[in-house]
Write a protein that holds these residues in place. Structure first.
Motif, short mmCIF file in Angstrom:
data_model
loop_
_atom_site.label_atom_id
_atom_site.label_comp_id
_atom_site.label_asym_id
_atom_site.label_seq_id
_atom_site.Cartn_x
_atom_site.Cartn_y
_atom_site.Cartn_z
N GLY A 1 0.83 -1.19 0.00
CA GLY A 1 0.00 0.00 0.00
C GLY A 1 0.86 1.25 0.00
N GLY A 2 0.25 2.35 -0.30
CA GLY A 2 0.97 3.62 -0.16
C GLY A 2 1.44 4.24 -1.44
N GLY A 3 1.65 3.48 -2.50
CA GLY A 3 2.10 4.10 -3.74
C GLY A 3 2.79 3.13 -4.66
N VAL A 4 3.12 3.61 -5.85
CA VAL A 4 3.79 2.80 -6.85
C VAL A 4 5.30 2.83 -6.60
CG1 VAL A 4 1.97 3.30 -8.53
CG2 VAL A 4 4.03 4.72 -8.48
N GLY A 5 6.02 1.99 -7.32
CA GLY A 5 7.47 2.00 -7.20
C GLY A 5 8.10 0.66 -6.93
N GLY A 6 7.30 -0.32 -6.50
CA GLY A 6 7.86 -1.65 -6.27
C GLY A 6 8.96 -1.66 -5.22
N VAL A 7 10.09 -2.30 -5.55
CA VAL A 7 11.18 -2.44 -4.58
C VAL A 7 11.81 -1.10 -4.22
CG1 VAL A 7 11.74 -4.79 -5.26
CG2 VAL A 7 12.80 -2.89 -6.46
N TRP A 8 11.61 -0.08 -5.05
CA TRP A 8 12.19 1.23 -4.72
C TRP A 8 11.54 1.83 -3.48
CZ3 TRP A 8 16.63 2.84 -6.28
CH2 TRP A 8 17.14 2.41 -7.50
N ARG A 9 10.37 1.37 -3.11
CA ARG A 9 9.71 1.86 -1.90
C ARG A 9 10.16 1.09 -0.66
NH1 ARG A 9 5.62 5.34 -2.88
NH2 ARG A 9 5.02 5.12 -0.68
N ARG A 10 10.91 -0.01 -0.86
CA ARG A 10 11.35 -0.85 0.26
C ARG A 10 12.86 -1.05 0.15
NH1 ARG A 10 7.21 -3.30 -2.33
NH2 ARG A 10 8.54 -4.99 -3.10
N THR A 11 13.60 -0.03 0.44
CA THR A 11 15.05 -0.09 0.29
C THR A 11 15.74 0.42 1.54
OG1 THR A 11 15.22 2.15 -0.62
CG2 THR A 11 14.80 0.37 -2.18
N LEU A 12 17.05 0.23 1.59
CA LEU A 12 17.85 0.80 2.66
C LEU A 12 17.96 2.31 2.48
CD1 LEU A 12 20.71 -1.86 2.76
CD2 LEU A 12 18.62 -1.78 4.13
N ALA A 13 18.25 3.00 3.56
CA ALA A 13 18.30 4.46 3.52
C ALA A 13 19.35 4.99 2.56
CB ALA A 13 18.54 5.01 4.94
N SER A 14 20.43 4.25 2.37
CA SER A 14 21.54 4.72 1.54
C SER A 14 21.40 4.34 0.07
CB SER A 14 22.86 4.15 2.07
OG SER A 14 22.83 2.73 2.06
N THR A 15 20.30 3.70 -0.31
CA THR A 15 20.16 3.18 -1.67
C THR A 15 20.08 4.31 -2.70
OG1 THR A 15 18.98 1.25 -0.85
CG2 THR A 15 18.79 1.73 -3.19
N ARG A 16 20.86 4.16 -3.75
CA ARG A 16 20.81 5.06 -4.90
C ARG A 16 20.80 4.23 -6.18
NH1 ARG A 16 22.52 10.54 -4.83
NH2 ARG A 16 22.81 11.35 -2.73
N LEU A 17 20.51 4.89 -7.27
CA LEU A 17 20.60 4.23 -8.57
C LEU A 17 22.05 3.83 -8.83
CD1 LEU A 17 18.54 5.98 -11.40
CD2 LEU A 17 18.62 3.57 -10.86
N GLN A 18 22.25 2.64 -9.34
CA GLN A 18 23.59 2.24 -9.75
C GLN A 18 23.88 2.68 -11.19
OE1 GLN A 18 22.93 -2.03 -8.51
NE2 GLN A 18 25.06 -1.80 -7.90
N THR A 19 22.82 2.97 -11.92
CA THR A 19 22.95 3.40 -13.30
C THR A 19 22.79 4.92 -13.37
OG1 THR A 19 21.95 1.33 -14.01
CG2 THR A 19 22.05 3.10 -15.64
N PRO A 20 23.60 5.63 -14.15
CA PRO A 20 23.41 7.08 -14.28
C PRO A 20 21.99 7.42 -14.70
CG PRO A 20 25.47 6.41 -15.30
CD PRO A 20 24.75 5.14 -14.94
N ALA A 21 21.50 8.55 -14.23
CA ALA A 21 20.11 8.93 -14.46
C ALA A 21 19.77 8.99 -15.95
CB ALA A 21 19.83 10.27 -13.80
N PHE A 22 20.71 9.45 -16.78
CA PHE A 22 20.41 9.58 -18.20
C PHE A 22 20.21 8.23 -18.88
CE2 PHE A 22 25.05 9.24 -18.09
CZ PHE A 22 25.30 8.30 -19.08
N ALA A 23 20.71 7.15 -18.26
CA ALA A 23 20.57 5.81 -18.83
C ALA A 23 19.43 5.03 -18.19
CB ALA A 23 21.87 5.02 -18.69
N TYR A 24 18.80 5.59 -17.17
CA TYR A 24 17.69 4.94 -16.47
C TYR A 24 16.51 5.90 -16.49
CZ TYR A 24 15.21 2.27 -12.85
OH TYR A 24 14.29 1.51 -12.14
N ARG A 25 15.77 5.87 -17.59
CA ARG A 25 14.63 6.77 -17.74
C ARG A 25 13.70 6.23 -18.82
NH1 ARG A 25 15.42 11.75 -21.67
NH2 ARG A 25 13.38 10.89 -22.18
#
Length: 296
Positions: A38-62
């Motif tokens: 519940g609470g919103g879309v995003g899948g696993v991105w809503r259930r991550t560690l506090a330090s989690t960031r994209l491993q792929t540069p933003a321009f390649a993940y869109r």
């Protein structure tokens, strides 16, 4: 049967589920997205560690038809997890996907009815004729548990798309010999998936002031070790990482303008490791390239 009458069920409201729903709407179908959380879309991105960031540069993940907002594309090379969640939510709002999502609805079972089991087992193509919706004789029956209730309901659809991904809530836990597993450990045993699902504040409180052992050397193991180090600064409460074998860590620096991280993401990386039956030339080349990597 007209396309507007095609009922499409999509399981999962992560990145794949959102794009599947967007394209189904564009084709005139009637999609429904079932999201267990519940609470919103995003899948696993809503259930991550506090330090989690994209491993792929933003321009390649869109998404090809939806750019990152200016505050991310102009400043963040590797966006934070909360920025990724907001990006996915904005994409869903832009394309009318949010209205199709049923939050807190967990799909417990899926059955294709209207066709004999023997007939369906003999199919080598969708619906036996290569058509996505077949001749209309069969349909998917989804058993769904709705939020706040133990009861289930049966929902009928013409087509089913599973977008649960690799991390769909099933933890991979190894088996242990009798009396050699977690039951003989006097501390708390927790899988990294359960740890991530706890929420940032609860996870930080759980490990603060405790000695932690992390078993494994995958990405989740390194992320968990980093979280423990941040929560227990200093050496009083150390975090031990237990690995079955040594790991080579790629140096992400640049040499003469060439990213070493990019170098080791292609087949050239095979030249740095010794292989069974290799000749003298390959052995010498592997030795010469060893300094390009840092062992930690």
């Amino acid at each position: 049967m007209e396309a507007t009458k095609k009922r499409v069920a999509i399981v999962g409201a992560g990145a794949s589920g959102l794009t599947a729903c967007k394209h189904a709407l564009a084709k005139g179908f009637r999609p429904v997205v079932f999201e267990a959380a519940g609470g919103g879309v995003g899948g696993v991105w809503r259930r991550t560690l506090a330090s989690t960031r994209l491993q792929t540069p933003a321009f390649a993940y869109r998404f090809s038809d939806f750019p990152w907002p200016p505050d991310v594309s102009g400043a963040e090379v590797f966006p934070r997890h909360d920025q990724v969640v907001e990006y996915l939510a904005a994409y869903a709002r832009r394309h009318g996907v949010t209205e199709c999502v049923r939050f807190g609805c967990k799909v417990l079972a899926a059955e294709y009815a209207g066709v004999h089991d023997e007939e369906a087992a003999a199919w080598e193509r969708w619906s036996g004729n290569g058509e996505a919706f077949g001749d209309g004789s069969g349909e998917w029956l989804l058993t769904v548990q709705h939020p706040g209730s133990e009861a289930t309901q049966i929902h009928r659809f013409d087509f089913l798309i599973l977008c649960t991904g690799r991390f769909s809530g099933v933890a991979h836990t190894p088996t242990f010999p009798p009396n050699r597993g977690p039951e003989v450990f006097h501390g708390q045993v927790l899988h990294s998936m359960d740890y991530s699902n706890m929420g940032h504040a609860a996870a930080d409180e759980l490990i603060r002031g405790k000695r932690v052992a992390v078993v494994g050397s995958g990405k989740s193991a390194f992320d968990t070790v980093a979280e423990c180090a941040a929560a227990n600064a200093g050496g009083r409460y150390p975090c031990a990482m237990i690995c079955r074998s040594g790991r080579w860590m790629v140096n992400g620096g640049f040499v003469w303008g060439v990213s070493l991280g990019h170098l080791f993401c292609n087949r050239l990386a095979e030249l740095t490791v010794h292989k069974p039956g290799e000749g003298l030339a390959l052995a010498l080349l592997a030795i010469l390239l060893t300094p390009l990597m840092i062992y930690k």
